[in-house]
Design an enzyme around this catalytic site. Structure first.
Site, PDB file in Angstrom:
ATOM      1  N   GLY A 119     -54.610  10.516 -79.918  1.00  0.00           N
ATOM      2  CA  GLY A 119     -54.466   9.067 -79.730  1.00  0.00           C
ATOM      3  C   GLY A 119     -55.725   8.241 -79.964  1.00  0.00           C
ATOM      4  O   GLY A 119     -55.726   7.295 -80.746  1.00  0.00           O
ATOM      5  N   GLY A 120     -56.813   8.605 -79.268  1.00  0.00           N
ATOM      6  CA  GLY A 120     -58.036   7.802 -79.363  1.00  0.00           C
ATOM      7  C   GLY A 120     -58.600   7.738 -80.770  1.00  0.00           C
ATOM      8  O   GLY A 120     -59.332   6.815 -81.119  1.00  0.00           O
ATOM      9  N   CYS A 150     -63.289   7.475 -65.857  1.00  0.00           N
ATOM     10  CA  CYS A 150     -63.999   7.240 -64.582  1.00  0.00           C
ATOM     11  C   CYS A 150     -63.143   6.409 -63.638  1.00  0.00           C
ATOM     12  O   CYS A 150     -63.654   5.812 -62.696  1.00  0.00           O
ATOM     13  CB  CYS A 150     -65.322   6.516 -64.829  1.00  0.00           C
ATOM     14  SG  CYS A 150     -66.584   7.599 -65.488  1.00  0.00           S
ATOM     15  N   THR A 193     -58.054   3.025 -64.807  1.00  0.00           N
ATOM     16  CA  THR A 193     -56.622   2.801 -64.583  1.00  0.00           C
ATOM     17  C   THR A 193     -56.332   2.785 -63.081  1.00  0.00           C
ATOM     18  O   THR A 193     -55.576   1.946 -62.593  1.00  0.00           O
ATOM     19  CB  THR A 193     -55.787   3.871 -65.319  1.00  0.00           C
ATOM     20  OG1 THR A 193     -56.190   3.872 -66.690  1.00  0.00           O
ATOM     21  CG2 THR A 193     -54.304   3.595 -65.233  1.00  0.00           C
ATOM     22  N   ASN A 194     -56.959   3.709 -62.335  1.00  0.00           N
ATOM     23  CA  ASN A 194     -56.745   3.733 -60.874  1.00  0.00           C
ATOM     24  C   ASN A 194     -57.202   2.425 -60.236  1.00  0.00           C
ATOM     25  O   ASN A 194     -56.523   1.858 -59.382  1.00  0.00           O
ATOM     26  CB  ASN A 194     -57.525   4.886 -60.232  1.00  0.00           C
ATOM     27  CG  ASN A 194     -56.936   6.238 -60.591  1.00  0.00           C
ATOM     28  OD1 ASN A 194     -55.832   6.321 -61.120  1.00  0.00           O
ATOM     29  ND2 ASN A 194     -57.673   7.299 -60.311  1.00  0.00           N
ATOM     30  N   ASP A 196     -58.000  -1.092 -69.806  1.00  0.00           N
ATOM     31  CA  ASP A 196     -58.996  -0.442 -70.680  1.00  0.00           C
ATOM     32  C   ASP A 196     -59.834  -1.407 -71.503  1.00  0.00           C
ATOM     33  O   ASP A 196     -60.999  -1.130 -71.746  1.00  0.00           O
ATOM     34  CB  ASP A 196     -58.269   0.542 -71.622  1.00  0.00           C
ATOM     35  CG  ASP A 196     -59.211   1.525 -72.295  1.00  0.00           C
ATOM     36  OD1 ASP A 196     -60.129   2.013 -71.621  1.00  0.00           O
ATOM     37  OD2 ASP A 196     -59.035   1.789 -73.498  1.00  0.00           O
ATOM     38  N   ASN A 239     -57.778  16.333 -70.681  1.00  0.00           N
ATOM     39  CA  ASN A 239     -57.670  15.005 -71.298  1.00  0.00           C
ATOM     40  C   ASN A 239     -56.232  14.737 -71.760  1.00  0.00           C
ATOM     41  O   ASN A 239     -56.002  13.976 -72.686  1.00  0.00           O
ATOM     42  CB  ASN A 239     -58.644  14.896 -72.485  1.00  0.00           C
ATOM     43  CG  ASN A 239     -58.783  13.457 -72.982  1.00  0.00           C
ATOM     44  OD1 ASN A 239     -58.778  12.510 -72.188  1.00  0.00           O
ATOM     45  ND2 ASN A 239     -58.896  13.277 -74.292  1.00  0.00           N
ATOM     46  N   ASP A 261     -59.407   2.783 -50.894  1.00  0.00           N
ATOM     47  CA  ASP A 261     -60.534   2.295 -50.097  1.00  0.00           C
ATOM     48  C   ASP A 261     -61.557   1.524 -50.931  1.00  0.00           C
ATOM     49  O   ASP A 261     -62.429   0.849 -50.379  1.00  0.00           O
ATOM     50  CB  ASP A 261     -61.195   3.458 -49.344  1.00  0.00           C
ATOM     51  CG  ASP A 261     -60.360   3.867 -48.131  1.00  0.00           C
ATOM     52  OD1 ASP A 261     -59.961   2.956 -47.371  1.00  0.00           O
ATOM     53  OD2 ASP A 261     -60.064   5.067 -47.976  1.00  0.00           O
ATOM     54  N   ASN A 262     -61.452   1.635 -52.250  1.00  0.00           N
ATOM     55  CA  ASN A 262     -62.345   0.814 -53.083  1.00  0.00           C
ATOM     56  C   ASN A 262     -62.099  -0.676 -52.849  1.00  0.00           C
ATOM     57  O   ASN A 262     -62.913  -1.518 -53.209  1.00  0.00           O
ATOM     58  CB  ASN A 262     -62.176   1.163 -54.572  1.00  0.00           C
ATOM     59  CG  ASN A 262     -62.647   2.586 -54.852  1.00  0.00           C
ATOM     60  OD1 ASN A 262     -63.446   3.140 -54.088  1.00  0.00           O
ATOM     61  ND2 ASN A 262     -62.165   3.184 -55.931  1.00  0.00           N
TER      62      ASN A 262
END
Ligand code: OXD
Ligand code: MN
Length: 629
Positions: A244-245, A296, A299-300, A321, A410, A538-539
């Site tokens: 994909g990338g 890193c 998405t989260n 992204d 990945n 918690d972020n």
């Protein structure tokens, strides 16, 4: 020893003995033969003569069996899925467990972006700068033409029209991708606004701006794998890969590499950033953009669910992204150019990212995850017990006792952004969303505190320019090494990084209401190697402080590296598993570690030669001086 295997007329050479591919695997992943669509499918030619001429040129060169003009319709998609299933390009998943979802396996030699084979082809090497592989345009065109000669014989050539950006945004760009991969067509339909919409927007003007992208799998051989960008021609040629990338040319190639080149020329920013909205219980909303290197947790973070303690707070996703940002009324306004998410699968669970789990429940194209015996998908870190038996990403039998991973680290999902239950309502707004804060971040086991704030835009540019992260599986190469990755754009800046830094500094001068700039690190570890911060939901506690800083309603300590929250400035109510001492460790600025960090900054800038603007050298001197005062 070199081994050769023949499948049809393609010869696939195994790179080494560990890469010998089981028969059913090779069958799935070799370029598939041509398809013959029924009338009304695959014949949607645009009227623009410039496109027709270019497609004709590529046809003459690659000599496909036939040309398939995509219109992005449902009917076309159904046809392509049916053909892909017949040709084993896709495996159908369990309709009850993963409705309208499919699995694709890429060649095991082709599972990540290949930075070593990625080129910026500008007339001079200096324009590409010290961080890019450079290759002379005329020579590169000629080499690629050699590789593409007859490359699509016996295959169908697809022409995929698409736009990047909301339909009514002034930033929106048109692209056409030619490809001989059905997987690419199906993915582009998820990741971009594809088909008729682009043809209409392009119209008849032969001088209209549009990106020319050519992709061919060739024989999926790493020795013939090149991802080449020609910024001055607004053109991309990618050969030898199906990952994909490397091949969804809309994404890293157009939206970032060519995009960043166009952005500088046209006075805007194309950045490797998520965009999220944060709404307080009182209904006040801010938008934030954040640049973290690949894999890193962008998405989260973009889909974060606040912990119970933050009842009434809501986080919504604009993008996960890429952010395209323009200046209006002295502020930065951001749009997400994409239409879907191409996320890393392993580690995704109801604990780490429930919204991503909901997004990929259906309509999802999975790549390189494991297949269970009931035709569902599985990966390391998914909720529940591992299956007793599965087929791993290479197509081999797998059990929990296997040494190999079931899903490639990945492995990816491609899913429409419409599936995201927390999609921001402004996502289609062509004006974009106003950005209150920019966050830089990386994966650092030491040195970098949980969060700090830059003193101003120029200092923030320095923080972005020197940011670093431990490497992940998103690109080929060693994992876990600290590498400098300015603004998370190291692999994606399509021109000289020194000019890119200058563009950031100049952009700051044009902003009368610049966003505040922060740096975060969710990955700091204790001396015994354990993560100090729970991360994920918690972020929100860190995001809460950032929003409070934007609102000017919370304090901080002024340290040598920037403003750092004191313990009382962070809302840590009901935070479990982090002691006050650990919190102090998370927020600590260790002078010794920073001496090394500053000298690494100096070494990094030196390694770039003389391209770094002097303002940034001055920032480093100021930083060093603050430690002494
Ligand atoms: C991605 C990447 O796939 O950054 O988004 O590698
Ligand atoms: Mn990315």
């Amino acid at each position: 020893m070199e081994k050769r295997r023949k499948r049809g007329k393609f010869v696939l050479r195994a790179i080494d003995d560990t890469n010998i591919i089981p028969d059913r695997y090779v069958f799935m992943n070799n370029p598939a033969p041509a398809i013959s669509p029924p009338a009304g499918i695959g014949d949607h030619k645009p009227a623009n003569q410039a496109v027709l001429d270019w497609v004709h040129e590529v046809e003459q060169l690659t000599q496909p069996e036939n040309i398939f003009w995509c219109d992005g319709s449902e009917r076309e998609n159904d046809f392509l899925i049916a053909e892909s299933l017949k040709q084993n390009v896709l495996i159908r998943l369990n309709e009850k467990k993963a409705p309208r979802s499919y699995l694709h396996r890429s060649n095991p030699n082709d599972v990540a972006r290949v930075e070593q084979f990625t080129f910026i082809c500008t007339p001079t090497k200096a324009e590409a700068g010290p961080t890019n592989n450079w290759s002379e345009p005329a020579e590169t065109y000629s080499k690629l033409q050699g590789l593409l000669k007859g490359a699509m014989r016996g295959r169908t050539m697809f022409v995929v029209p698409y736009i990047m950006g909301p339909p009514d945004s002034p930033l929106t760009k048109i692209g056409f991708e030619i490809t001989d991969s059905k997987y690419v067509v199906l993915s582009m339909r998820i990741m971009t606004r594809m088909g008729e919409i682009a043809v209409k927007r392009l119209g008849h003007d032969p001088k209209a701006e549009w990106n020319r992208g050519v992709h061919s799998l060739l024989d999926v051989n790493p020795e013939r794998r090149f991802i080449c960008h020609f910024p001055q021609d607004n053109a991309i040629i990618s050969v030898g890969s199906g990952y994909g990338g490397n091949v969804l040319l809309s994404k890293k190639c157009l939206a970032l590499r060519i995009g960043s080149y166009l952005a500088r020329k046209q006075g805007w920013l194309a950045e490797h950033m998520l965009i999220l909205g944060v709404e307080s219980p009182a209904g006040k909303k801010h938008y934030v953009a954040a640049a973290f290197p690949s894999a890193c947790g962008k998405t989260n973070f973009a889909m974060l669910i606040p912990p119970k303690h933050f009842a009434g707070w809501k986080v919504t996703t604009v993008g996960d992204d890429i952010a395209w940002m323009q200046i209006r009324d002295g502020r930065l306004w951001a749009v997400n150019p994409e239409n879907g998410y191409f996320g890393v699968v392993p580690g995704t669970s109801c604990k780490s990212n429930p919204n991503a789990m909901k997004s990929i429940e259906r309509d999802t194209l999975y790549t390189n995850v494991a297949l269970t015996d009931d035709s569902d998908v599985w990966w390391e870190g998914k909720d529940g017990a591992p299956p007793k038996h599965a087929i791993d990403w290479r197509g081999n039998d797998w059990t929990p006792d296997s040494k190999e991973k079931a899903a490639h680290p990945n492995s990816r999902f491609a899913t429409p952004m419409r599936n995201n239950p927390v999609l921001d309502p402004q996502v289609e707004d062509g004006n974009g969303v106003p950005i209150s804060a920019i966050i830089f971040g990386g994966r650092r086991s030491g040195t970098m505190p949980l969060v700090f704030q830059a003193f101003d835009w120029e200092h923030g540019t320095y923080i972005g320019a020197t940011m670093a992260s431990e490497t992940t599986a998103a690109a080929t190469g060693a994992v876990g090494q600290v590498r400098r990755d300015p603004m998370a754009m190291l692999p994606f800046c399509g021109y000289n990084i020194g000019d890119y830094f200058r563009h950031w500094l100049e952009t700051g001068k044009r902003l009368t209401k610049p966003p505040l700039i922060f740096h975060v690190n969710w990955f700091r570890k204790s001396a015994d190697g354990k993560f100090l911060w729970p991360g994920f939901g918690d972020n929100m506690r860190v995001l809460g402080w950032i929003i409070d800083r934007c609102e000017g309603r919370v304090g901080a300590n002024e340290s040598a590296i920037g403003h750092i929250p004191r313990l009382q400035d962070l809302d840590l109510g009901e935070l479990r598993g982090v002691t006050p001492n650990q919190m102090r460790e998370l927020l600590n600025v260790n002078a010794e570690e920073w001496q090394k960090e500053i000298s690494d900054h100096a070494k990094f800038f030196e390694s770039l030669g003389s391209v770094v603007p002097k303002e940034l050298d001055k920032q480093r001197e100021n930083l060093a001086a603050r430690f002494k005062s």
